[in-house]
Design an enzyme around this catalytic site. Structure first.
Site, PDB file in Angstrom:
ATOM      1  N   ASP A 106      36.713   9.541   7.216  1.00  0.00           N
ATOM      2  CA  ASP A 106      35.548   8.825   7.735  1.00  0.00           C
ATOM      3  C   ASP A 106      34.962   9.415   9.011  1.00  0.00           C
ATOM      4  OD1 ASP A 106      35.296   6.718   5.788  1.00  0.00           O
ATOM      5  OD2 ASP A 106      37.156   5.889   6.595  1.00  0.00           O
ATOM      6  N   ASP A 151      32.886   7.772  -1.369  1.00  0.00           N
ATOM      7  CA  ASP A 151      32.331   7.639  -0.020  1.00  0.00           C
ATOM      8  C   ASP A 151      32.381   8.967   0.743  1.00  0.00           C
ATOM      9  OD1 ASP A 151      33.791   5.434  -1.150  1.00  0.00           O
ATOM     10  OD2 ASP A 151      33.481   4.267   0.670  1.00  0.00           O
TER      11      ASP A 151
END
Length: 392
Positions: free
Chosen positions: A116, A175
């Site tokens: 992330d 993602d």
């Protein structure tokens, strides 16, 4: 937002689509941007002075849940502040954006905990550098890109998403496509050229393995650590291993559109169109805001996901600029605008809390953040508004 994209999309708009321009005049984008600024001003007043930032307002509450810099969503709030600075040119927003961005500095010198880092650092420092050219920001971005690259497994061809969760092999979630932009940028701004190669390999491997024959996305792909062989596709946040999780498909559309922008490889553009096609064809809601999973068993009573609509609306604006097919371009622009107008008219949280939007869904299978306000929904909504404004 990438400067090359903004120049291109402006040129595309000037070449045609006058009807869209006239219709667009009926939607007051500045009013929506002012609304976002007002809401963000309210949020600033309630944030503790302890290095945290707002993530979620749960359904039934009007109070923010705050998280520290390690949380995967920590880059969205400073990113929103940078977008407000871009929209208003008000130095207030630059000051606040800088403050909350700098809280994330330790990420650039810490061991990579997961994929992330792009969400965290490029949305904050990346937008900050784009708008200010602050050299300190650039150094942090470059360091973070190198950190993210440590999660790349050359035997598999992707960046591992969750090193702490083995899941029976090397895991990669859809993602992760969003975090490749950090690597592309770094490779073109003083970082190693190998970062570009890693990003392309990740995108190619994902394109070849992460999707069903109908171009719907799995949430998670499991690979063998040593052979790189695909083991299985599964879900974590979707309804089932075989369902189309709305936000996952949104990440895919946005991610492959961005990869085309950075590589100009037509195979990525073609793939982005296929991903958008299946999303739009399966989207049955009149207001174009999807249920949290397209295969949720309790539709039409299933929760919506405003975050998916915000992500897709922004992605379609960019994708429209890369197609010469006038019919397809008009469809992307028209539906994107309808999504943005729908979010503005029916999903704003003005009388409920100080976020921008209501009715986002985070992790329904875990019972987490269902039908609530979430910072990444707000971030991409604001980005979509700015992209739409630049079309005008």
């Amino acid at each position: 937002m990438n400067s090359k994209f903004l120049a291109l999309i402006s040129a595309v708009f000037l070449l045609g689509n006058q009807g869209y321009s006239q219709k667009n005049d009926s939607f007051n984008i500045k009013k929506q941007l002012d609304y976002c600024a007002d809401q963000a001003s309210k949020t600033l007043k309630v944030i503790p002075n302890d290095g945290t930032s707002p993530r979620t307002v749960l359904n039934g509450s009007n109070e923010w849940k705050f998280v520290n810099y390690k949380d995967w969503t920590s880059g969205f709030w400073p990113g929103e502040l940078w977008y407000l600075y871009e929209a208003t040119k008000d130095k207030k927003w630059e000051k606040e954006a800088d403050k909350f961005t700098r809280f994330l500095t330790p990420l650039s010198v810490s061991k990579a905990a997961d994929h992330d880092l792009g969400f965290q650092v490029f949305n904050s420092f990346g937008n900050g550098y784009r708008l200010t050219k602050n050299k300190e920001y650039k150094e942090i971005i470059l360091k973070t890109a190198d950190t993210l690259a440590t999660l790349f497994n050359p035997k598999v061809g992707t960046i591992q998403s969750w090193p702490h969760n083995k899941m029976g092999g090397h895991n990669t979630i859809i993602d992760n496509m969003m975090n490749l932009e950090l690597l592309f940028w770094a490779s073109k701004n003083g970082g190693s050229k190998n970062l570009y190669d890693i990003a392309v390999r990740h995108a190619e491997t994902t394109m070849n393995n992460h999707f069903r024959p109908d171009y719907t996305s799995y949430h998670v792909l499991i690979y063998d650590f040593e052979t790189g062989k695909k083991i299985k596709g599964r879900t974590a946040q979707g309804y089932s291993d075989d369902s189309m999780w709305a936000r996952g498909q949104a990440w895919a559309i946005y991610g492959f559109t961005m990869v085309y922008r950075e590589t100009k490889d037509p195979k990525f553009l073609d793939f982005a169109h296929k991903l958008a096609r299946v999303y739009l064809d399966k989207l049955t809601t009149e207001d174009l805001v999807p249920y949290w999973d397209f295969n949720a068993p309790d539709i039409p009573n299933a929760p919506r996901d405003a975050s998916a609509a915000a992500i897709v609306s922004s992605a379609l604006l960019e994708l429209s600029s890369y197609t010469k097919d006038k019919t397809l371009k008009n469809e992307y622009l028209t539906k994107s605008k309808k999504m943005i107008v729908s979010l503005s008219d029916n999903y704003q949280s003005r009388d409920v809390n100080s976020a921008f939007l209501l009715h986002a869904t985070g992790h329904k299978p875990a019972g987490s953040e269902i039908d609530c306000s979430i910072n990444y929904a707000d971030y991409y909504y604001l980005e979509a508004l700015l992209r739409l404004q630049k079309l005008k």
